[in-house]
Design an enzyme around this catalytic site. Sequence first.
Site, mmCIF file in Angstrom:
data_model
loop_
_atom_site.group_PDB
_atom_site.id
_atom_site.type_symbol
_atom_site.label_atom_id
_atom_site.label_comp_id
_atom_site.label_asym_id
_atom_site.label_seq_id
_atom_site.Cartn_x
_atom_site.Cartn_y
_atom_site.Cartn_z
ATOM 1 N N ASP A 5 -5.350 -6.382 6.185
ATOM 2 C CA ASP A 5 -6.478 -5.584 5.658
ATOM 3 C C ASP A 5 -7.718 -6.424 5.426
ATOM 4 O OD1 ASP A 5 -8.362 -3.550 4.831
ATOM 5 O OD2 ASP A 5 -7.257 -3.061 2.913
ATOM 6 N N TYR A 65 0.789 -1.277 0.169
ATOM 7 C CA TYR A 65 -0.055 0.079 0.010
ATOM 8 C C TYR A 65 0.815 1.288 -0.044
ATOM 9 C CZ TYR A 65 -4.049 -2.997 1.192
ATOM 10 O OH TYR A 65 -5.027 -3.667 0.953
ATOM 11 N N ASP A 101 -11.145 -7.956 7.954
ATOM 12 C CA ASP A 101 -12.593 -7.759 7.547
ATOM 13 C C ASP A 101 -13.216 -9.289 7.286
ATOM 14 O OD1 ASP A 101 -12.307 -5.159 7.132
ATOM 15 O OD2 ASP A 101 -13.007 -5.059 5.192
ATOM 16 N N ASP A 112 -3.715 -17.954 1.911
ATOM 17 C CA ASP A 112 -4.909 -18.565 1.501
ATOM 18 C C ASP A 112 -5.553 -19.509 2.157
ATOM 19 O OD1 ASP A 112 -2.351 -19.582 1.064
ATOM 20 O OD2 ASP A 112 -2.981 -20.456 -1.010
ATOM 21 N N LYS A 142 2.974 -15.351 2.571
ATOM 22 C CA LYS A 142 2.802 -16.137 1.396
ATOM 23 C C LYS A 142 4.251 -16.730 1.067
ATOM 24 C CE LYS A 142 0.272 -17.664 -2.029
ATOM 25 N NZ LYS A 142 -0.466 -18.933 -1.971
#
Length: 371
Positions: free
Chosen positions: A256, A143, A260, A232, A200
Amino acid sequence: MAEYKIAVIPGDGIGAEVTKSACAVLEEVAKRTGNSFAFTEVLAGGAAIDATGDPLPEKTLQIAKESDAVLLGAVGGPKWDALPGKQRPEAALLGLRKGLGLYANLRLAILFPQLRSASPLKDEIIGNGINIMIVRELTGGIYFGKRGIEASSETLEDGSPKGMEAFDVETYSEGEIRRILKVGFVLAMQRKKKLIVVDKANILETSRLWRKVTEEVRKDYPEVEVEFMYVDNASMQLLRRPSSMDVIVTSNMFGDILSDEAGMITGSIGMLPSASLGDPGKPGMYEPVHGSAPDIAGTGKANPLATILSCAMMLRSSLDLAAEADRIEQAVQDVLAQGYRTADIAEDEKAQILTTTQMTEKVIEAYRALA
Ligand code: NAD
């Protein structure tokens, strides 16, 4: 006895209502412990734009920096939606994070057993409730990495032109990784001594660096059991065995998304607290996960529990009052067990629906009743 300086930023919409509730609960903590809270109310967001033209006036940041902790309601609303980026209420959040050096975002995805019907998950998966602390790195990664868009002169395999090509670069330094991992390990020590590091690493070089630094940092926390999990897989495990997960630490983008998802499985946005922390000893910022809910502002329907639970996080992480944090969380559970609800979490007509103020009073009563 200490006097704690708290900068209170009510913000917009229901922000003023829920921060008022949270301050009332903190006043009770003061009475019980003999400490005191000096609240200084300051402007940010739409309210600050209206008063000063600036979403984050210099005075607000100054007072926040001089405080022991910052309590934030929420900012934003339709009135300011048409303003350009840096003049919008949300710019205040970025300014506060940057100005206070907040690099760790903690979100507590908590599903109290009394509210299990709010979750989209089945009973047998929820077990005795869900209580997952997600620690998200807040100031690095993709980001904030290099980004760009340019015309490509290359072609795809079938000969057609690639056209415009965009890139966003994920960068993490050892120092950035180390400081966020420490936040994760400290929280794991305060909780169940279990830490899941989500990455990852089968694909990303940055993730492999996260693992290397984890191996170094874990030596300082030998009691913490560390589990590495690909992102994942983590997104699946959150739905399969959330009750066995405790503290998760991860990068900006993965955090992020996962926070959620974790919030969703608890089913009630009005119940979710959060904290943003910087270096130890610096003021942290505490706020509910929800926004300013302009649709219910001023109606007395706002659920104050997320903000009250954010204060529990404040007491634990910034003010060294962990026992009071435990009591507040217990008081919230007791009120729910007594069948009291705000409208957003009322599962059926049997629930006793309370206004923001009434719910706050019930929490205070339950807190007073605890030994
Ligand atoms: P929201 O969280 O404000 O509201 C979503 C829905 O949940 C609404 O129906 C609302 O009534 C309900 N809700 C939220 N909190 C509640 C509570 N405590 N009690 C009862 N019901 C509650 O999200 P939104 O509608 O997408 O955003 C509204 C404004 O808030 C926007 O301007 C947005 O930019 C801003 N926002 C601010 C923050 C923040 O300050 N950190 C976070 C999210 C959204």
